[in-house]
Design an enzyme around this catalytic site. Structure first.
Site, PDB file in Angstrom:
ATOM      1  N   HIS A 528       0.839  -1.192   0.000  1.00 26.29           N
ATOM      2  CA  HIS A 528       0.000   0.000   0.000  1.00 26.29           C
ATOM      3  C   HIS A 528       0.882   1.252   0.000  1.00 26.29           C
ATOM      4  O   HIS A 528       0.698   2.167   0.797  1.00 26.29           O
ATOM      5  CB  HIS A 528      -0.927  -0.010   1.216  1.00 26.29           C
ATOM      6  CG  HIS A 528      -1.897  -1.136   1.222  1.00 26.29           C
ATOM      7  ND1 HIS A 528      -2.642  -1.487   2.330  1.00 26.29           N
ATOM      8  CD2 HIS A 528      -2.268  -1.999   0.245  1.00 26.29           C
ATOM      9  CE1 HIS A 528      -3.426  -2.517   2.036  1.00 26.29           C
ATOM     10  NE2 HIS A 528      -3.203  -2.852   0.777  1.00 26.29           N
ATOM     11  N   SER A 529       1.829   1.295  -0.899  1.00 29.20           N
ATOM     12  CA  SER A 529       2.847   2.348  -0.918  1.00 29.20           C
ATOM     13  C   SER A 529       2.275   3.655  -1.465  1.00 29.20           C
ATOM     14  O   SER A 529       1.549   3.661  -2.464  1.00 29.20           O
ATOM     15  CB  SER A 529       4.023   1.918  -1.793  1.00 29.20           C
ATOM     16  OG  SER A 529       4.511   0.659  -1.385  1.00 29.20           O
TER      17      SER A 529
END
Length: 596
Positions: A528-529
């Site tokens: 979930h960068s």
């Protein structure tokens, strides 16, 4: 200016550097708003059109195989906070990006997350209509915050795994939380619920951005996708972006000529290569901090020290358990169980809770978390600390080869991830001693002492929940903390669950040290960068303004998760789609195109 020897192939109105989730949304919407726009998407990965690995939910895991070319395995720098480990964070590497390789978990951040950004035009009251516009919510009718006419389908998926009811039952009794059918209404928290999916309830296919924004416009001759093209840099004339330089990607096209080519953009260049690709494209183009560009021999065009900073992610822990033979899990899919063929439209995650500690739980957590709780969570009841979910399949925290797991056993996995870690990292370009480019990636995982506390408690609480579920048959000792002999926490096989009112396991100080060591050895990422080209004031290390314009140049925008200035309390696919819808509106307005 471009090199004289670099051939110019053609000119488009808008060129997208990257073809992931947000790029597909923006390009697709703009093409629909004005079919005469000449739009090009350049994507390093390959096409995803109708490929089973991308459209069949049960094949999602194949994208994470060690030999996969549909994701990039970004290797972080070794960290003392991870016991010297170099963490690996995957990112989508195909047309559609993360939307074509993720686990299709439908969660949405609380509306207040977007208000916290403090960016004009990005307040929740402006974004909620776009959240509704993008989705077709097939779960239940007449929900005021959900949409029913959008391109992205949301459903309960195929047949639910047997642990769905068990998790809910234990959660609403032992864990003393309420139940609700919908906790994705942008405010409900700390409530057990079904976990809905980005899966078309009619066809059973993944609902991704590539198929529902771009491939469905194959009739438009002006919308182009060139796959296997790696963007090197943006071409400028007097600080005005006029094109993109690219090469054939060596992974997607290993036998292709690696010489550079240029495409020109008459109206706009949009960098949309994600939290890893977007800042590195900007840096290769001369936009970034002087020291970083200097070490790579790149002439600085604009001094923007915020480029590549503010890397954010969520922290994921996976802990497997033995399950009863009769329970339905997705393990049976890999064994060819014909009973479960209807479950091909399934991701194995059917229930969840967006968890906040109650007073009793908060007292049981380390004091190191208390300042963070009081400063951020205490007065924000819509902010969850973590998500707890049961996964109806074996997942190892140690990336143990699947072949080493007994194939005839059933497993479940406790999956939990924290949503608002304090720690932040960075993504930059660097060069090796032989002059080759490499990524200088600092994840920041667990750098702040408060971040490990909810992970420690999450292990204990999910273990208590799982050991009360009817299918529980013990732990997988090799994939749990190695508690010392004589500890009440020692992991072992069991004949069945404990009673709902059984006492919780008591952990000693030594046990807590063992858990923390286990977490530093095994904590990973749900990929979930975000945050590395933050939409903030330039003086606050921002990279783009509220209209997504890169500071210091013209005709250049960034549109993807890298613009998020703060973390969001959800799986980030929903935010990537939302950014795409808002970006499409902004660009249409800039170009004078009607987007109603």
């Amino acid at each position: 200016m471009s090199r004289p020897t670099t051939p110019i192939l053609s000119e488009f109105d808008i060129v997208f550097a990257g073809g992931g989730t947000t790029a597909c949304v923006v390009a697709g919407r703009l093409a629909a708003y004005d079919p005469s726009l000449r739009i090009l998407i350049l994507e390093a990965g390959q096409h995803t059109l109708n490929k089973p690995i991308h459209v069949q939910p049960s094949q999602a895991l194949l994208n994470l195989a060690p030999t996969s070319t549909t994701v990039t395995f970004n290797i972080g720098n070794p960290s003392p906070h991870l016991n010297g480990r170099a963490p690996i964070v995957s990112s989508g590497r195909c047309v559609g990006g993360g939307s074509c390789v993720n686990f299709m978990v439908y969660t949405r951040a609380p509306a207040s997350d977007y208000d916290d950004w403090g960016v004009d035009g990005w307040e929740s009251e402006n974004l909620i209509p776009l959240m509704k516009k993008l989705e077709k919510y097939e779960v239940q009718p007449d929900c005021p915050t959900h949409g029913y006419d959008g391109p992205i389908k949301v459903s309960s998926g195929g047949r639910r795994a047997g642990i769905f009811n068990e998790f809910i039952q234990v959660g609403t009794t032992y864990h003393k939380r309420h139940y609700a059918e919908d906790t994705e209404d942008l405010e409900t928290c700390n409530t057990y619920s079904p976990s809905q999916k980005y899966i078309d309830g009619t066809t059973g296919r993944r609902s991704d951005a590539a198929h529902h924004y771009v491939y469905n416009q194959a009739h438009n001759p002006n919308l182009h996708v060139w796959d296997g093209k790696r963007v090197k840099r943006i071409i400028f004339e007097d600080k005005r972006a006029v094109g993109v330089e690219f090469t054939s990607d060596p992974v997607s096209c290993p036998d292709a000529n690696q010489s550079s080519s240029i495409v020109r953009a008459s109206k706009l260049v949009v960098v949309s290569a994600g939290a890893f690709g977007s800042p590195t494209i900007l840096e290769r183009s001369g936009i970034g901090a002087g020291a970083i560009l200097k070490r790579c021999g790149i002439e600085q065009l604009v001094n923007l020290p915020g480029v590549g900073e503010n890397y954010r992610d969520h922290y994921l822990v996976l802990v497997p358990y033995l399950a009863a033979d009769e329970i339905i899990t997705t393990e049976a899919l890999s064994r060819g169980n014909s009973i479960l063929q209807e479950s091909l439209a399934q991701n194995g995650i059917d229930s969840k809770i967006k968890w906040r500690p109650d007073d009793e739980e908060l007292k049981a957590m380390s004091p190191a978390f208390q300042p963070r709780w009081k400063e951020f969570f205490q007065d924000r009841p819509d902010k969850a600390v973590a998500v707890f979910s049961p996964f109806a399949q074996y997942f190892s925290p140690l990336s143990r080869p699947r072949s080493s797991i007994p194939p005839t056993r059933n497993y479940t996995t406790a999956c939990y991830y924290t949503l608002y870690p304090v720690s932040a990292g960075s993504v930059h370009i660097n060069v090796t001693e032989d002059g080759k480019e490499r990524m200088d990636f600092n994840t920041g995982f667990l750098d702040d002492p408060s971040d490990i506390v909810p992970l420690n408690f999450g292990y204990k609480k999910t273990r208590e929940i799982f050991r009360r579920m009817a299918s529980y048959r013990g732990e997988v000792p090799a994939d749990h903390p190695d508690f010392p002999e004589g500890s009440a926490a020692v992991c072992r096989e069991a004949f069945g669950p404990v009673e709902l009112d059984a006492p919780d396991i008591i952990y000693t100080a030594e046990d807590d040290e063992v858990i923390d060591r286990f977490l530093r050895d095994t904590v990973q990422t749900p990929s979930h960068s975000l945050g590395t080209c933050a939409m903030k004031p330039e003086a606050d290390h921002g990279v783009v303004d509220a209209r997504l314009n890169v500071y210091g140049v013209s005709n250049l925008k960034v549109a993807d998760l890298s613009i998020s200035p703060l973390n969001v309390g959800a799986n980030t696919y929903s935010t990537a789609l939302l950014i795409g819808e808002r970006a499409a509106m902004i660009i249409a307005e800039d170009l004078g195109i009607n987007c109603i």
